[in-house]
Design a protein around this motif. Structure first.
Motif, PDB file in Angstrom:
ATOM      1  N   PRO A   6       5.313  -3.855  -2.821  1.00 18.56           N
ATOM      2  CA  PRO A   6       3.999  -4.377  -2.416  1.00 18.56           C
ATOM      3  C   PRO A   6       3.460  -3.673  -1.178  1.00 18.56           C
ATOM      4  CG  PRO A   6       5.735  -5.839  -1.665  1.00 18.56           C
ATOM      5  CD  PRO A   6       6.409  -4.786  -2.505  1.00 18.56           C
ATOM      6  N   TRP A  15      -0.357   0.038   7.949  1.00 12.24           N
ATOM      7  CA  TRP A  15      -0.101  -0.558   6.642  1.00 12.24           C
ATOM      8  C   TRP A  15       0.516   0.470   5.706  1.00 12.24           C
ATOM      9  CZ3 TRP A  15      -1.339  -5.730   5.698  1.00 12.24           C
ATOM     10  CH2 TRP A  15      -2.123  -6.349   6.673  1.00 12.24           C
ATOM     11  N   ALA A  58      -7.033  -1.079  -4.569  1.00 13.19           N
ATOM     12  CA  ALA A  58      -6.588  -2.470  -4.425  1.00 13.19           C
ATOM     13  C   ALA A  58      -5.816  -2.660  -3.127  1.00 13.19           C
ATOM     14  CB  ALA A  58      -5.725  -2.868  -5.625  1.00 13.19           C
ATOM     15  N   GLY A  59      -4.997  -1.666  -2.769  1.00 17.34           N
ATOM     16  CA  GLY A  59      -4.230  -1.768  -1.530  1.00 17.34           C
ATOM     17  C   GLY A  59      -5.129  -1.818  -0.308  1.00 17.34           C
ATOM     18  N   ARG A  61      -8.259  -2.788  -0.227  1.00 20.87           N
ATOM     19  CA  ARG A  61      -9.011  -4.052  -0.224  1.00 20.87           C
ATOM     20  C   ARG A  61      -8.141  -5.222   0.201  1.00 20.87           C
ATOM     21  NH1 ARG A  61     -12.535  -2.637  -5.700  1.00 20.87           N
ATOM     22  NH2 ARG A  61     -14.067  -1.327  -4.598  1.00 20.87           N
ATOM     23  N   SER A  62      -6.850  -5.152  -0.100  1.00 24.22           N
ATOM     24  CA  SER A  62      -5.952  -6.246   0.294  1.00 24.22           C
ATOM     25  C   SER A  62      -5.767  -6.329   1.801  1.00 24.22           C
ATOM     26  CB  SER A  62      -4.594  -6.092  -0.392  1.00 24.22           C
ATOM     27  OG  SER A  62      -3.824  -5.047   0.201  1.00 24.22           O
ATOM     28  N   ILE A  63      -6.085  -5.242   2.521  1.00 27.64           N
ATOM     29  CA  ILE A  63      -5.957  -5.263   3.982  1.00 27.64           C
ATOM     30  C   ILE A  63      -7.322  -5.364   4.656  1.00 27.64           C
ATOM     31  CG2 ILE A  63      -3.833  -3.907   3.797  1.00 27.64           C
ATOM     32  CD1 ILE A  63      -5.347  -1.486   4.914  1.00 27.64           C
TER      33      ILE A  63
END
Length: 338
Positions: A6, A15, A58-59, A61-63
């Motif tokens: 993940p 990140w 997606a990664g 946007r997740s942060i």
């Protein structure tokens, strides 16, 4: 293929975003996003593939970020699992792409060479290595051409600071895996982004491309010697935490660089031991060495990579006076004990 881990918050505005490499046993590239007031700066970008792009998007946007808000992409080296998506990120955001000038030169040469001429050059190199004609023919049937990644607009040099507002990210030139490979020292966080230069379990491919003229020819580089020299610089940086592009994070940089140096010194001794009074081709010497999958089980693409790695080790042995190069019939490359 290994499972993709993940997205992780590593603290200090760093990140880790794993970006898959479809169909490759490495599994994924660890792309790092470094927060800055003007948007994230990415260390590497990942493979050019729709699955990879979706994972990177997606990664981000997740942060709380997005490809359109990326400030810049600094690429540790030109290989496609690191540079492939950089151009697409630039298209989405208008960001800069930075790379060491030596790898930018490589990309320009690849672009100038062109696909068909590149195929012909690689076939000629296999013949110079002493590969049997049936293996040359088998290699010619492979589709080895790839579109080169987008050319960077920013060239970096050793010791130069990257445009990362509010951070202190410095380029450390570590040639070997590629001519312009760089690590990146985050001086405000005590982290070293190691790219492929120092990995926790495996060692990067160090190859000599092309297999080249032996003994002072027009391409007289020593990529393995450069790699070993640049490994010795890493402990002096004093970074506490290693953030590699593959596998996992680790802390003992000095210990790991020592292991990698010892591994290559052992390979050099094995290769020197395979040299005899009679000249041998590069293909014969490569076949005589131990390989993790075994020479007999290797496909011709893997054998070409193994031969390039053996050529790099032979070049280092030449420099140390432990291998003597010569030419055989048709210009085939030969080596023997001095």
């Amino acid at each position: 293929m290994r499972d993709t881990p993940p997205v992780e918050d590593l603290g200090n505005g760093i990140w880790s975003i794993p970006v898959p490499i479809p169909g490759n046993p490495l599994g994924y590239t660890l792309v790092y996003a470094l927060e800055t007031p003007r948007g994230p700066v990415l260390v590497d970008a990942g493979w050019q593939h729709e699955d990879s792009w979706r994972a990177l998007t997606a990664g981000l946007r997740s942060i709380g970020a997005d490809p359109s808000g990326v400030h810049g992409v600094v690429v540790t080296h030109f290989h496609p699992d690191h540079s492939g998506l950089a151009g697409r990120v630039r298209e989405a955001s208008g960001c800069w792409i930075a790379m060491h000038h030596a790898d930018i030169d490589v990309l320009r040469r690849i672009e100038a060479l062109g696909g068909l001429l590149q195929d012909e050059t690689e076939a000629a190199q296999l013949r110079l290595a002493g590969a049997p004609e049936e293996e040359v023919a088998a290699y010619a049937l492979l589709d080895t051409r790839m579109d080169p990644p987008a050319l960077p607009d920013t060239a970096l040099a050793h010791g130069e600071l990257v445009d990362a507002p509010g951070r202190k990210l410095r380029a450390v030139w570590t040639p070997g895996h590629s001519p312009g490979h760089i690590c990146l020292h985050l001086e405000d966080g005590d982290h070293l982004f190691t790219g492929d230069h120092v990995l926790p379990r495996i060692t990067p491919h160090i190859g000599l491309y092309p297999f080249t003229e032996p003994g002072g020819g027009p391409d007289d580089r020593d990529p393995l010697g450069s790699f070993l020299d640049s490994l010795t610089l890493i402990p002096d940086i004093g970074a506490a935490h290693a953030l590699p592009a593959h596998e996992r994070r680790f802390d003992d940089l000095a210990g790991r660089t020592g292991e990698i140096i010892a591994h290559h010194e052992e390979r050099l001794d094995l290769l020197a031991g395979a040299l005899g009074p009679a000249p041998l081709t590069l293909w014969e010497l490569t076949a005589a060495l131990p390989w993790s999958r075994g020479w007999e089980a290797m496909a011709v693409r893997a054998r070409r990579m193994a031969a390039s790695e053996t050529a790099a080790h032979l070049r280092t042995l030449e420099r140390r006076g432990r291998a003597a190069p010569s030419r055989g019939r048709g210009g085939v490359l030969l080596w023997q004990r001095p």
